[in-house]
Design a protein around this motif. Structure first.
Motif, PDB file in Angstrom:
ATOM      1  N   GLY A 306       0.823  -1.217   0.000  1.00 45.33           N
ATOM      2  CA  GLY A 306       0.000   0.000   0.000  1.00 45.33           C
ATOM      3  C   GLY A 306       0.849   1.256   0.000  1.00 45.33           C
ATOM      4  N   HIS A 307       1.929   1.264   0.807  1.00 52.11           N
ATOM      5  CA  HIS A 307       2.828   2.425   0.874  1.00 52.11           C
ATOM      6  C   HIS A 307       3.481   2.677  -0.492  1.00 52.11           C
ATOM      7  CE1 HIS A 307       2.478   0.871   4.980  1.00 52.11           C
ATOM      8  NE2 HIS A 307       2.807   2.076   5.429  1.00 52.11           N
ATOM      9  N   LEU A 308       3.961   1.583  -1.122  1.00 48.97           N
ATOM     10  CA  LEU A 308       4.616   1.722  -2.434  1.00 48.97           C
ATOM     11  C   LEU A 308       3.618   2.160  -3.506  1.00 48.97           C
ATOM     12  CD1 LEU A 308       7.026  -1.346  -2.472  1.00 48.97           C
ATOM     13  CD2 LEU A 308       7.690   1.047  -2.571  1.00 48.97           C
ATOM     14  N   LYS A 351      14.273   4.263  -4.537  1.00 53.91           N
ATOM     15  CA  LYS A 351      15.133   4.834  -5.593  1.00 53.91           C
ATOM     16  C   LYS A 351      14.354   5.380  -6.798  1.00 53.91           C
ATOM     17  CE  LYS A 351      19.428   3.734  -8.021  1.00 53.91           C
ATOM     18  NZ  LYS A 351      20.355   2.664  -8.381  1.00 53.91           N
ATOM     19  N   PRO A 352      13.304   4.694  -7.280  1.00 57.88           N
ATOM     20  CA  PRO A 352      12.581   5.235  -8.456  1.00 57.88           C
ATOM     21  C   PRO A 352      11.850   6.557  -8.186  1.00 57.88           C
ATOM     22  CG  PRO A 352      12.033   2.914  -8.089  1.00 57.88           C
ATOM     23  CD  PRO A 352      12.749   3.391  -6.874  1.00 57.88           C
ATOM     24  N   LEU A 390      20.490   6.999   0.350  1.00 57.21           N
ATOM     25  CA  LEU A 390      19.524   7.943  -0.234  1.00 57.21           C
ATOM     26  C   LEU A 390      20.122   9.353  -0.329  1.00 57.21           C
ATOM     27  CD1 LEU A 390      16.418   6.612   1.710  1.00 57.21           C
ATOM     28  CD2 LEU A 390      16.707   6.495  -0.775  1.00 57.21           C
ATOM     29  N   LEU A 391      20.902   9.745   0.665  1.00 55.63           N
ATOM     30  CA  LEU A 391      21.583  11.054   0.610  1.00 55.63           C
ATOM     31  C   LEU A 391      22.579  11.081  -0.537  1.00 55.63           C
ATOM     32  CD1 LEU A 391      22.259  11.775   4.396  1.00 55.63           C
ATOM     33  CD2 LEU A 391      21.011  13.286   2.839  1.00 55.63           C
ATOM     34  N   ARG A 392      23.347   9.996  -0.656  1.00 60.99           N
ATOM     35  CA  ARG A 392      24.399   9.932  -1.688  1.00 60.99           C
ATOM     36  C   ARG A 392      23.802   9.999  -3.100  1.00 60.99           C
ATOM     37  NH1 ARG A 392      29.521   9.199  -2.315  1.00 60.99           N
ATOM     38  NH2 ARG A 392      30.369   8.002  -4.042  1.00 60.99           N
ATOM     39  N   TYR A 393      22.637   9.385  -3.278  1.00 57.91           N
ATOM     40  CA  TYR A 393      22.009   9.316  -4.607  1.00 57.91           C
ATOM     41  C   TYR A 393      21.787  10.701  -5.209  1.00 57.91           C
ATOM     42  CZ  TYR A 393      18.745   8.067  -8.324  1.00 57.91           C
ATOM     43  OH  TYR A 393      18.138   7.914  -9.554  1.00 57.91           O
ATOM     44  N   ASN A 394      21.438  11.691  -4.382  1.00 60.40           N
ATOM     45  CA  ASN A 394      21.089  13.018  -4.902  1.00 60.40           C
ATOM     46  C   ASN A 394      22.222  14.046  -4.825  1.00 60.40           C
ATOM     47  OD1 ASN A 394      18.383  12.981  -5.953  1.00 60.40           O
ATOM     48  ND2 ASN A 394      17.683  12.507  -3.890  1.00 60.40           N
ATOM     49  N   ASN A 631      24.949  -0.460  -7.141  1.00 58.94           N
ATOM     50  CA  ASN A 631      25.399   0.887  -7.532  1.00 58.94           C
ATOM     51  C   ASN A 631      24.892   1.904  -6.511  1.00 58.94           C
ATOM     52  OD1 ASN A 631      26.335   3.125  -9.036  1.00 58.94           O
ATOM     53  ND2 ASN A 631      24.275   3.414  -9.841  1.00 58.94           N
ATOM     54  N   TYR A 632      25.831   2.472  -5.753  1.00 59.79           N
ATOM     55  CA  TYR A 632      25.470   3.504  -4.775  1.00 59.79           C
ATOM     56  C   TYR A 632      26.127   4.835  -5.138  1.00 59.79           C
ATOM     57  CZ  TYR A 632      24.228  -0.735  -2.228  1.00 59.79           C
ATOM     58  OH  TYR A 632      23.693  -1.960  -1.873  1.00 59.79           O
ATOM     59  N   GLN A 633      26.464   4.996  -6.430  1.00 59.65           N
ATOM     60  CA  GLN A 633      27.037   6.270  -6.863  1.00 59.65           C
ATOM     61  C   GLN A 633      25.912   7.276  -7.097  1.00 59.65           C
ATOM     62  OE1 GLN A 633      29.857   6.289  -6.106  1.00 59.65           O
ATOM     63  NE2 GLN A 633      31.368   5.261  -7.392  1.00 59.65           N
TER      64      GLN A 633
END
Length: 938
Positions: A306-308, A351-352, A390-394, A631-633
């Motif tokens: 439900g959250h997704l 991520k999406p 999540l911080l690194r992604y942006n 991939n965490y770049q």
């Protein structure tokens, strides 16, 4: 008779092939025409790799047209071992004709056609058996065969509809309804779907019995969803899914997707009135948001669906420009993180949806930065890891300076070492909860290396990952990272060690072997007798052999047990493995290694030529898995997979075509085989002809084609090598064509060798009396005039020496040096292959090619001198690698990661020793191998 034959079966069962052959000979002395014993002897010979002798017996048995079960069963194994599947079909068809009332023979004839994908014949046999034996399952065999024939790429377009209509007529004529068996029901609905009879298919799946079947069979349920979609009932499917989610508590994600698809159906179906559609969808979005909100309340933290679904709803609403609340996405993201941030799946789930900008990004970042770095429980550590990912992604490009990245890498590492305390009591086979922090740190170091080009940062990444793998031995993810980094550092033995520790099984050899075998010839020491990488190529290729032997049997079993829904998957699996791009990339690498190790003779040249020509005619499937590498770049830079690509280019179909062209052309020149000789000497069936129109172009025209998209996959040095190889084959072709013996002489020689080995003449050959010549007879026409070799050949070795010195002086990474060196060696070996014919003085004398011999001698001397100079420089380079000073440099470079507790100086020194020793081993080995190659082919 049983008493005499039992020892033969026992010997074959225990793998005692020699004993089996002796036992067969004993029986054949008394009964020389016993077909079963001949078949069993042929089987023992095949298993003993005595192919020529097996062929003689095999042909004798087939000529007698056996019809008894034991002989047919033995011959089936013989023919499979020889790759003669067409002969197996003929054998069973002949036996069935002799006993048309034998149901078992009919079944085996059907299965023989199934094994080779001959669906037309299979369909005809199944239809005949249904009429004869009145068993319904033969009718369904016939329907399935017709359906498969319609899907076969070789079937003409006009015939496909005819076959589908035939399948429909057959299935409609069945005495028992298809819904008595779920797979028969699936087949029936599938035929209707293929014919576009969606109304009829819909009636079937929505009938009372249809609903029962679909509810108990996943394949049928999947087909039901497809029918609803094809009928354009997306909205209705959404409403049905809502009921299932609410009333049946179904939490299948497909049901949530059905609701989402139904919500936006008016816009995705290309509406005539866009504004009206947008208004309708806006209303539906409100209802969907309420519905998913209700599910979230019901499920709480028990289920993520439900959250997704709420996140996906916001994403789609924004995509269509229908978002009404600008804070809704942030609120959903934050709510999701608060609920599931302590689970390992959180980052991949979110991520999406996190490609945020401006104020939204600032709000999201602030929330993540406020997450405490406390590691009291598993949930705490995962919450911290997910926040960091999540911080690194942006992060923007401006945030990724070497200084800032070093600071992050050290922060991740400190947190990792702290997090290890949580897993200190775990058994050795469990993964440490903090592993992903070590991977984050390593990826940050790799990102700095990519910016600065300083290999010190790769050493940091390697050392900390070595520390992590010692505490989490079963982590394939850490090992895959180490494989990539060690290949860049020129330490292939360490990369191979980690690859083998992953314990790759079965089909993973196809999907994962690219990690270690992509351009593996760069690291092969086969020229000095170290066959580690060569044997890895052979090891990884076993899956293809077992696929061709076993998957056909799975298809046969699926027909036998009427599992029709599985058959197309098995066929696709078999096809994807048979025509795997990775299979042929590995084969190409193996050929490149093989010529550096084995004597270059007619046996090697002829065998590889035939196999490479088969590969050149295939349509390839790329099954390689690149996504498995985490991939965490940040999204502002290339992915970790792209950053660690070997030589910055991954070999693909274009690369394969180029190297196939190079080697087919080279082996063609060196070989005496032409197409007629090849056909006579070939054992086993030819592969199925490709349906690609390009394969219909004559081979020599295809070999001459130069396509830019293929050249784009090469490194600059491989591109130069391609130019050199093309110029070399072009220059030497007229002299090979003139001196090559005629096909009749080649066949006469082959017949002579076969007769010496087996005592029997070569089957199907009529050798004329004047054919038995050694091929050096005088020719009527004058030899072609000898021309100067092109500059691309004479200058190549000097150019490569210059490039080698540039990379050496520019302190390039070892893998860049080795790439140049092994290509230079390969160019020399290619020259050896294409000039072996002209090493014989009598050939030169008879054909008046003295001037050509002089040119060859000069080029060979130049190549040998260049390789000797490179060898000397490479051996000196190797000696400098394994010194105490070099190890000290590596340890000094790893200062950022050295901690007194845990990852200390001694541990890093040990890693430094492993890296420098491995680099010394490969550079020294390749250097000394160059000299060995030159001496061998002097």
């Amino acid at each position: 008779m049983d008493r005499q034959i039992r020892p033969i079966y026992e010997a074959l069962d225990t793998g005692s092939n020699k004993s089996a052959i002796l036992a067969c000979n004993k029986v054949l002395k008394k009964q020389p025409n016993n077909l079963l014993v001949k078949a069993l002897k042929a089987l023992a010979l095949v298993r003993s790799q005595k192919v020529e002798e097996a062929l003689v017996l095999c042909d004798e048995v087939l000529a007698s047209k056996p019809a008894d079960d034991p002989t047919l069963a033995a011959m089936m194994h013989v023919l499979r071992g020889l790759g003669r599947h067409m002969d197996m079909v003929t054998m069973y068809e002949d036996a069935y004709k002799q006993q048309p009332g034998n149901e078992e023979l009919g079944t085996q004839t059907f299965f023989a056609n199934v094994r080779i994908g001959n669906w037309k014949a299979a369909q005809q046999i199944a239809t005949k058996m249904h009429k004869q034996f009145q068993d319904d399952h033969y009718l369904y065999w016939s329907v399935m065969s017709a359906l498969l024939q319609a899907h076969d790429p070789s079937t003409p377009e006009a015939l496909r509809t005819v076959l589908l209509k035939l399948a429909h007529r057959l299935i409609s004529s069945s005495a028992t309804p298809s819904f008595y068996n779920a797979d028969r029901f699936h087949l029936h609905v599938n035929v209707l779907k293929e014919l576009g009879l969606y109304d009829e298919a819909f009636e079937m799946v929505e009938s009372e019995t249809g609903k029962v079947v679909c509810s108990s069979n996943l394949a049928c349920d999947e087909l039901r969803r497809e029918i609803w979609k094809l009928k354009g009932l997306t909205k209705e499917a959404g409403e049905r899914a809502e009921k299932r989610i609410l009333e049946a508590k179904d939490r299948n994600w497909l049901e949530f997707l059905a609701v989402l698809d139904g919500t936006f159906a008016d816009l995705t179906s290309q509406p005539s009135d866009v504004e009206a559609a947008k208004a309708a969808v806006s209303e539906r979005i409100v209802k969907a948001r309420e519905f998913f909100g209700k599910i979230v309340e019901i499920d709480g933290m028990k289920d993520r669906s439900g959250h997704l679904a709420l996140l996906e709803l916001e994403k789609r609403a924004r995509h269509h420009g229908l978002a009404t609340d600008s804070a809704a996405l942030n609120s959903s993201l934050e709510h999701y993180f608060q609920s599931f941030g302590g689970k390992a799946c959180c980052y991949e789930d979110l991520k999406p949806y996190i490609e945020l900008e401006g104020d939204e990004l600032a709000r999201w970042t602030a929330m993540l930065e406020n997450q405490p770095a406390t590691f009291a429980s598993l949930s705490d550590i995962w919450r911290y890891i997910n926040a960091q990912k999540l911080l690194r992604y942006n992060l923007s490009a401006a945030d990724l300076t070497p200084e800032a990245e070093t600071k992050r890498a050290v922060q991740y590492l400190d947190a990792y070492l702290d997090g290890l305390k949580l897993g200190k009591d775990l058994p050795s086979y469990d993964l440490q909860p903090a592993d992903d922090l070590a991977i984050l740190s390593a990826q940050a170091f790799v990102n700095i290396w990519k910016q600065t080009g300083d290999e010190a940062f790769l050493c940091n990444a390697a050392a900390l990952l070595e520390y992590a793998i010692a505490r989490s031995k079963m982590s394939y993810q850490i090992r895959l990272h180490l494989i990539r980094i060690y290949r860049l550092l020129g330490a292939p033995s360490l990369a191979l060690e980690h690859y083998r520790s992953i314990n790759v099984k079965q089909v993973q050899n196809d999907t994962l072997s690219h990690f270690i075998l992509s351009r593996a010839s760069t690291f092969s020491l086969s020229s000095i007798g170290d066959l580690t990488y060569t044997s890895e190529c052979l090891e990884s290729s076993r899956i293809y052999l077992s696929n061709s032997e076993e998957t056909a049997e799975f298809i046969v079993r699926a027909f036998g047990s009427e599992k029709y829904s599985q058959i197309p998957d098995f066929i696709e699996f078999e096809d994807r493995l048979d025509n795997s791009l990775q299979r042929d990339l590995v084969k190409m690498e193996h050929v490149r290694m093989r010529i550096a190790h084995e004597p270059i003779n007619s046996e090697l040249v002829d065998m590889e030529l035939i196999e490479l020509k088969f590969i050149f005619d295939r349509v390839h499937h790329d099954n390689r898995d690149f996504d498995i590498l985490a991939n965490y770049q940040p999204r502002s830079v290339a992915s970790f997979n792209q950053q660690t690509q070997f030589l910055e280019k991954t070999p693909g179909l274009g690369w394969l075509w180029v190297f196939l062209k190079i080697y087919i052309k080279a082996f063609q020149l060196a070989s005496d085989l032409d197409d007629t000789v090849e056909d006579k000497l070939l054992i086993g069936d030819r592969p199925k002809p490709s349906y690609d129109p390009e394969t219909k172009i004559p081979l020599n025209e295809r070999l001459a084609m130069r396509k830019q998209e293929e050249i784009n996959e090469l490194t600059p040095d491989e591109s130069l090598f391609y130019d050199y190889a093309s110029a070399l084959s072009q220059w030497l072709t007229p002299y090979h064509d003139y001196t090559r013996p005629p096909p009749s002489a080649v066949l006469a020689e082959a017949a002579k060798i076969t007769e010496q080995k087996t005592g029997h003449p070569l089957k199907g050959l009529e050798i004329s009396a004047d054919a038995a010549t050694n091929g050096h007879a005088k020719k009527d026409e004058e030899p072609p005039a000898v021309v100067e070799p092109p500059a691309q050949i004479t200058q190549y070795f000097d150019d490569m020496l210059k490039r080698f010195k540039e990379v050496l002086e520019g302190k390039g990474l070892p893998h860049e040096l080795l790439h140049l060196v092994t290509l230079t060696q390969e160019a020399f070996l290619l020259f050896v292959i294409e000039t072996t014919r002209f090493k014989t003085p009598s050939v030169i004398k008879v054909n008046k090619l003295g001037a050509l011999a002089q040119h060859i001698k000069e080029i060979r001397a130049k190549a040998s001198a260049v390789l000797a100079e490179i060898s000397s420089a490479l051996v000196s380079y190797a000696e400098q690698e394994a010194t105490a000073e070099r190890r000290k440099e590596v340890v000094q470079a790893c200062k950022p990661i050295i901690h007194e507790s845990g990852l200390d100086h001694d541990f890093v020194l040990n890693v430094a020793k492993k890296i420098t020793d491995a680099r010394k081993q490969i550079t020294d080995g390749v250097g000394k191998g160059l000299v060995r190659v030159c001496k061998t082919h002097a």
